[in-house]
Design a protein around this motif. Structure first.
Motif, PDB file in Angstrom:
ATOM      1  N   ARG A 177       0.865  -1.298  -0.068  1.00  0.00           N
ATOM      2  CA  ARG A 177      -0.095  -0.066  -0.124  1.00  0.00           C
ATOM      3  C   ARG A 177       0.706   1.300  -0.077  1.00  0.00           C
ATOM      4  NH1 ARG A 177      -3.792  -0.424   5.216  1.00  0.00           N
ATOM      5  NH2 ARG A 177      -1.764  -0.343   5.937  1.00  0.00           N
ATOM      6  N   LEU A 178       0.323   2.247  -0.567  1.00  0.00           N
ATOM      7  CA  LEU A 178       1.002   3.446  -0.587  1.00  0.00           C
ATOM      8  C   LEU A 178       1.199   3.985   0.670  1.00  0.00           C
ATOM      9  CD1 LEU A 178       2.725   5.692  -2.243  1.00  0.00           C
ATOM     10  CD2 LEU A 178       0.141   6.982  -2.426  1.00  0.00           C
ATOM     11  N   GLU A 179       0.122   3.886   1.516  1.00  0.00           N
ATOM     12  CA  GLU A 179      -0.013   4.247   2.980  1.00  0.00           C
ATOM     13  C   GLU A 179       1.234   3.764   3.881  1.00  0.00           C
ATOM     14  OE1 GLU A 179      -2.940   4.146   6.726  1.00  0.00           O
ATOM     15  OE2 GLU A 179      -3.561   3.424   4.706  1.00  0.00           O
TER      16      GLU A 179
ATOM     17  N   LYS B  40       6.495   4.323   6.667  1.00  0.00           N
ATOM     18  CA  LYS B  40       7.793   3.556   6.889  1.00  0.00           C
ATOM     19  C   LYS B  40       8.822   4.581   6.663  1.00  0.00           C
ATOM     20  CE  LYS B  40      10.289  -0.511   6.770  1.00  0.00           C
ATOM     21  NZ  LYS B  40      10.512  -2.122   6.591  1.00  0.00           N
ATOM     22  N   PHE B  41       8.774   5.799   5.494  1.00  0.00           N
ATOM     23  CA  PHE B  41       9.574   6.491   5.261  1.00  0.00           C
ATOM     24  C   PHE B  41       8.834   7.854   5.135  1.00  0.00           C
ATOM     25  CE2 PHE B  41      10.186   2.283   3.125  1.00  0.00           C
ATOM     26  CZ  PHE B  41      11.556   2.123   3.549  1.00  0.00           C
ATOM     27  N   PRO B  42       8.766   8.601   6.300  1.00  0.00           N
ATOM     28  CA  PRO B  42       7.843   9.687   6.184  1.00  0.00           C
ATOM     29  C   PRO B  42       8.574  10.890   5.539  1.00  0.00           C
ATOM     30  CG  PRO B  42       8.813   9.133   8.274  1.00  0.00           C
ATOM     31  CD  PRO B  42       9.052   8.136   7.525  1.00  0.00           C
ATOM     32  N   ARG B  43       9.954  11.031   5.448  1.00  0.00           N
ATOM     33  CA  ARG B  43      10.430  12.430   5.104  1.00  0.00           C
ATOM     34  C   ARG B  43      11.412  11.931   3.693  1.00  0.00           C
ATOM     35  NH1 ARG B  43       7.588  15.869   5.456  1.00  0.00           N
ATOM     36  NH2 ARG B  43       8.938  17.225   4.754  1.00  0.00           N
ATOM     37  N   LEU B  44      11.077  10.786   3.057  1.00  0.00           N
ATOM     38  CA  LEU B  44      11.566  10.557   1.877  1.00  0.00           C
ATOM     39  C   LEU B  44      10.738  11.030   0.603  1.00  0.00           C
ATOM     40  CD1 LEU B  44      13.957   8.935   0.125  1.00  0.00           C
ATOM     41  CD2 LEU B  44      12.316   6.740   0.296  1.00  0.00           C
ATOM     42  N   PRO B  45      11.559  11.818  -0.150  1.00  0.00           N
ATOM     43  CA  PRO B  45      10.638  12.437  -1.265  1.00  0.00           C
ATOM     44  C   PRO B  45      10.237  11.249  -2.336  1.00  0.00           C
ATOM     45  CG  PRO B  45      12.523  13.737  -0.799  1.00  0.00           C
ATOM     46  CD  PRO B  45      12.674  12.504  -0.002  1.00  0.00           C
ATOM     47  N   MET B  46       8.912  11.325  -3.022  1.00  0.00           N
ATOM     48  CA  MET B  46       8.472  10.269  -3.758  1.00  0.00           C
ATOM     49  C   MET B  46       7.883  10.942  -5.008  1.00  0.00           C
ATOM     50  SD  MET B  46       7.057   7.567  -0.955  1.00  0.00           S
ATOM     51  CE  MET B  46       7.782   7.245   0.445  1.00  0.00           C
TER      52      MET B  46
ATOM     53  N   LEU C 257      -3.796  11.131   1.465  1.00  0.00           N
ATOM     54  CA  LEU C 257      -2.526  10.660   2.253  1.00  0.00           C
ATOM     55  C   LEU C 257      -1.486  11.349   2.207  1.00  0.00           C
ATOM     56  CD1 LEU C 257      -2.791   6.837   0.515  1.00  0.00           C
ATOM     57  CD2 LEU C 257      -3.055   7.442   2.821  1.00  0.00           C
ATOM     58  N   ALA C 258      -1.108  12.131   1.299  1.00  0.00           N
ATOM     59  CA  ALA C 258      -0.078  13.058   1.212  1.00  0.00           C
ATOM     60  C   ALA C 258      -0.318  13.982   2.449  1.00  0.00           C
ATOM     61  CB  ALA C 258       0.304  13.718   0.029  1.00  0.00           C
ATOM     62  N   ARG C 259      -1.341  14.627   2.723  1.00  0.00           N
ATOM     63  CA  ARG C 259      -1.809  15.627   3.676  1.00  0.00           C
ATOM     64  C   ARG C 259      -1.822  14.874   4.939  1.00  0.00           C
ATOM     65  NH1 ARG C 259      -6.320  16.818   0.171  1.00  0.00           N
ATOM     66  NH2 ARG C 259      -6.015  19.006  -1.225  1.00  0.00           N
ATOM     67  N   SER C 260      -2.221  13.552   4.946  1.00  0.00           N
ATOM     68  CA  SER C 260      -2.451  12.814   6.543  1.00  0.00           C
ATOM     69  C   SER C 260      -1.066  12.668   7.122  1.00  0.00           C
ATOM     70  CB  SER C 260      -3.274  11.869   6.223  1.00  0.00           C
ATOM     71  OG  SER C 260      -2.963  10.692   5.557  1.00  0.00           O
ATOM     72  N   PHE C 261      -0.198  12.458   6.050  1.00  0.00           N
ATOM     73  CA  PHE C 261       1.326  12.081   6.579  1.00  0.00           C
ATOM     74  C   PHE C 261       2.279  13.410   6.531  1.00  0.00           C
ATOM     75  CE2 PHE C 261      -0.114   7.998   5.925  1.00  0.00           C
ATOM     76  CZ  PHE C 261       0.418   7.307   6.632  1.00  0.00           C
TER      77      PHE C 261
ATOM     78  N   ALA D 154      -6.792  18.732  -6.607  1.00  0.00           N
ATOM     79  CA  ALA D 154      -6.995  17.703  -5.590  1.00  0.00           C
ATOM     80  C   ALA D 154      -5.936  18.010  -4.497  1.00  0.00           C
ATOM     81  CB  ALA D 154      -6.760  16.410  -5.803  1.00  0.00           C
ATOM     82  N   ASN D 155      -4.873  18.339  -4.750  1.00  0.00           N
ATOM     83  CA  ASN D 155      -3.844  18.686  -3.731  1.00  0.00           C
ATOM     84  C   ASN D 155      -2.621  19.810  -4.342  1.00  0.00           C
ATOM     85  OD1 ASN D 155      -1.611  19.147  -1.747  1.00  0.00           O
ATOM     86  ND2 ASN D 155      -2.118  16.949  -1.146  1.00  0.00           N
ATOM     87  N   PRO D 156      -3.008  20.940  -4.183  1.00  0.00           N
ATOM     88  CA  PRO D 156      -1.938  22.184  -5.007  1.00  0.00           C
ATOM     89  C   PRO D 156      -0.582  22.233  -4.467  1.00  0.00           C
ATOM     90  CG  PRO D 156      -3.929  23.127  -4.013  1.00  0.00           C
ATOM     91  CD  PRO D 156      -4.435  21.592  -3.858  1.00  0.00           C
TER      92      PRO D 156
END
Length: 320
Positions: free
Chosen positions: A134-136, A141-147, A165-169, A191-193
């Motif tokens: 899952r993307l979640e 697991k890698f909260p500050r890794l750019p993706m 998901l990007a917002r919640s994390f 959706a997320n600017p």
């Protein structure tokens, strides 16, 4: 006709001079914009040359090589779970001729024991981890890794779930919207600017046309990432067309259009990072970085890390 030329030629000359002047000095027309985060090593499909693509094992292997960015593709299951998967249909990855969206997450099959590496034909990746993820789970697991998260279809539910998901994390600033299609990117941006955007195919072509017309310095650019394939890999590791002559023509034309240091430098001066994909050999790493690329996207993070460490050795830690 002659009086017209007397007027036209100086005007054209002034336009060309101004275009070149501002191409080299974009800060005079546009506010300085620092890169979102530096990228040298980007792991394609999580690092699909050394472990099975898009598995947690592949991502952990890439992290061991100090990857700066993970490139991932997302699909949505029948029960609304965002999973990391390049293909919508599971045939190539798992041997099951069903689409991801026709199954619940718990019903997804294991990956095959080996998968051919798309940009290194004839080579295969293996791994002990065969589970789709899952993307979640990756975000957690890698909260500050750019993706970089690529959305392939105009699936509004998928887009909104990725955005949320990007917002919640709390990682909107380090999660990149990527898509080949303008229509999809428009939905992503809405959706997320706060998530930075990469160029779509049409936007990339448009930027190239503006560059050759001399108009690029005078237009605004909202994107922060230019992911571009390296033309020299066509006919060797990448075959976009079934016809040989089409591939040769594509290689020649795109090499002439894209491989311009002045274009790359202008984009970088405007805070846009340029990455070439998908490069798996040291000779290609060399070409990309000699052109001035910020980074390279690869299936083989270990090979790229060795190259970077050889070319850019880290300073020894100070003993205080």
């Amino acid at each position: 006709m002659v009086p017209v030329l007397y007027l036209l030629l100086p005007t054209l000359g002034c336009y060309v001079a101004l275009s070149i002047f501002f191409l080299r000095r974009p800060h005079l027309l546009h506010a300085a914009r620092a890169p979102a985060f530096p990228i040298r090593l980007a792991a394609h499909r999580g690092g699909s040359g050394e472990r099975l693509e898009n598995t947690m094992e592949a991502i952990e292997n890439s992290m061991a090589q100090r990857a700066d960015l993970l490139e991932l593709d997302c699909q949505l299951t029948r029960d609304g779970v965002v999973v990391v998967s390049h293909d919508k249909n599971l045939s190539r990855q798992s041997g099951l001729n069903k689409d991801v969206n026709s199954l619940d997450f718990k019903e997804l099959p294991l990956y095959k024991t080996e998968l051919e590496i798309y940009f290194s034909p004839g080579q295969f990746a293996h791994g002990s981890d065969r589970h789709m993820i899952r993307l979640e789970d990756v975000f957690q697991k890698f909260p500050r890794l750019p993706m970089s998260v690529e959305i392939k279809e105009k699936n509004e539910e998928l887009i909104h779930k990725v955005a949320n998901l990007a917002r919640s994390f709390d990682r909107s600033d380090i999660t990149i919207w990527a898509s080949e299609k303008n229509s999809v990117m428009k939905k992503c941006k809405a959706a997320n600017p706060d998530m930075p955007m990469a160029f779509t195919i049409l936007r990339s072509i448009w930027i190239l046309l503006l560059y050759y017309l001399g108009l690029l310095p005078f237009v605004s650019i909202p994107e922060k990432f230019f992911f571009c394939f390296l033309p020299t890999i066509i006919n060797r590791t990448y075959f976009p067309f079934s016809s040989g002559w089409m591939n040769r023509l594509s290689a020649a034309v795109t090499k002439w259009f894209i491989m311009r240091k002045s274009l790359i430098r202008h984009l970088q001066d405007r805070g846009i990072q340029v990455l070439f994909w998908c490069l798996n050999e040291e000779s290609d790493f060399e070409v990309a970085f000699n052109l001035g690329a910020n980074g390279v996207m690869t299936d083989f993070p270990t090979a790229l890390r060795h190259y970077l460490d050889k070319k850019e050795p880290r300073a020894p830690a100070s003993s205080v």
